[in-house]
Design an enzyme around this catalytic site. Sequence first.
Site, PDB file in Angstrom:
ATOM      1  N   ARG A  98       0.828  -1.213   0.000  1.00  0.00           N
ATOM      2  CA  ARG A  98       0.000   0.000   0.000  1.00  0.00           C
ATOM      3  C   ARG A  98       0.862   1.263   0.000  1.00  0.00           C
ATOM      4  O   ARG A  98       0.480   2.281   0.565  1.00  0.00           O
ATOM      5  CB  ARG A  98      -0.961   0.017   1.199  1.00  0.00           C
ATOM      6  CG  ARG A  98      -1.876  -1.187   1.267  1.00  0.00           C
ATOM      7  CD  ARG A  98      -2.803  -1.318   0.056  1.00  0.00           C
ATOM      8  NE  ARG A  98      -3.564  -2.552   0.143  1.00  0.00           N
ATOM      9  CZ  ARG A  98      -3.166  -3.714  -0.378  1.00  0.00           C
ATOM     10  NH1 ARG A  98      -2.025  -3.765  -1.046  1.00  0.00           N
ATOM     11  NH2 ARG A  98      -3.893  -4.786  -0.270  1.00  0.00           N
ATOM     12  N   SER A 133     -11.418  -0.899   3.283  1.00  0.00           N
ATOM     13  CA  SER A 133     -10.518  -1.186   4.401  1.00  0.00           C
ATOM     14  C   SER A 133      -9.890   0.109   4.909  1.00  0.00           C
ATOM     15  O   SER A 133      -9.188   0.791   4.163  1.00  0.00           O
ATOM     16  CB  SER A 133      -9.428  -2.159   3.967  1.00  0.00           C
ATOM     17  OG  SER A 133      -9.989  -3.392   3.564  1.00  0.00           O
ATOM     18  N   GLU A 147      -5.027   2.933   6.199  1.00  0.00           N
ATOM     19  CA  GLU A 147      -4.859   2.798   4.755  1.00  0.00           C
ATOM     20  C   GLU A 147      -5.486   3.998   4.045  1.00  0.00           C
ATOM     21  O   GLU A 147      -5.033   4.441   3.000  1.00  0.00           O
ATOM     22  CB  GLU A 147      -5.510   1.492   4.279  1.00  0.00           C
ATOM     23  CG  GLU A 147      -5.298   1.182   2.819  1.00  0.00           C
ATOM     24  CD  GLU A 147      -5.747  -0.219   2.458  1.00  0.00           C
ATOM     25  OE1 GLU A 147      -6.236  -0.401   1.326  1.00  0.00           O
ATOM     26  OE2 GLU A 147      -5.610  -1.139   3.275  1.00  0.00           O
TER      27      GLU A 147
END
Length: 337
Positions: free
Chosen positions: A162, A237, A333
């Site tokens: 990520r 998420s 995230e």
Amino acid sequence: MTIQENVSLKTYNTFGIDAKAKLYADVQSLSSLKTILKSKNKDALFVLGGGSNMLLTKDIDALVLHLNLRGISIIEENEDYAVVEAKAGENWHEFVLWCLENNLGGIENLSLIPGNIGTAPIQNIGAYGVELKDVFESCTAINISNQNIRTFTNSECRFDYRESVFKQELKGQFIITSVRLKLTKKNHKINIEYGAIKNELQSIGIDNPGIKDVSKAVIKIRESKLPNPKEIGNSGSFFKNPVISKSDFEKLKINFPNVPHYIVSDNDVKVPAGWLIETAGFKGKRFNDYGVHTKQALVLVNYGNAKGRDIHELAILIQKTILRLFNINIETEVNII
């Protein structure tokens, strides 16, 4: 191109937060983008894509550029591969479906991920054992300060979990305008070992799945766990899955012997953040008009008219609780604005 004043961004972010943009422009061409970058102070710009990976905690005191560059085309191909270019404003999931209809494989596991093409490399989006970097060829981006166009190769993007160069040393310096992916035309690499994909395929009697089968299974799994942003505001998420040392993992197992995990390397172990949050008792908890989703603890939700700062405070509470209970730091995230 018209510049509007005091525009609500509620319909432009998947959390459905009613923050205001001081100025707003819908950018539909590269020439328009260059023109506006030349005429405006770069420090007073805010680039908006699909609005799927951010939490707005305040009004945006800047010119919001809503990037709507469109177009998908095959740039080069041979018998085995095709390099596909998509402009930054294309919806990611619609792009996946376009590739599947053209029998192009490699991103079927990334079906139903919200957002646009232009933000996919920034986040190095991933799901079910596949990451964008696995098929990424290059991207073009415009330098905000001088409007020069630069091409970034896979290695130059410095992809990680990520992460990318666009979230680190080049943050805020470039706007991605198009992305090129190298996808298979035959002998597709079917990846069904991660998550519940294999079980989902077996439940419908598919033993030798193709790329469309994998995509359908992923979509069904995601729809069963993740709320539709059009129905309940969310950004998917909210937290990254933490990677901890093997020694710390062994300590964790003493109190939690059944903790799920994935071996990352000889020294590191990934622990599902969703399990940590659920075990801490947050799954399904509601606080007024916001909370943690009932089916997936990784997802924070806006049930209607929540403020972004309220959801942010909930995220901080979850982080502090996870640190206290498990001695693990979990990172967001989602980008907090």
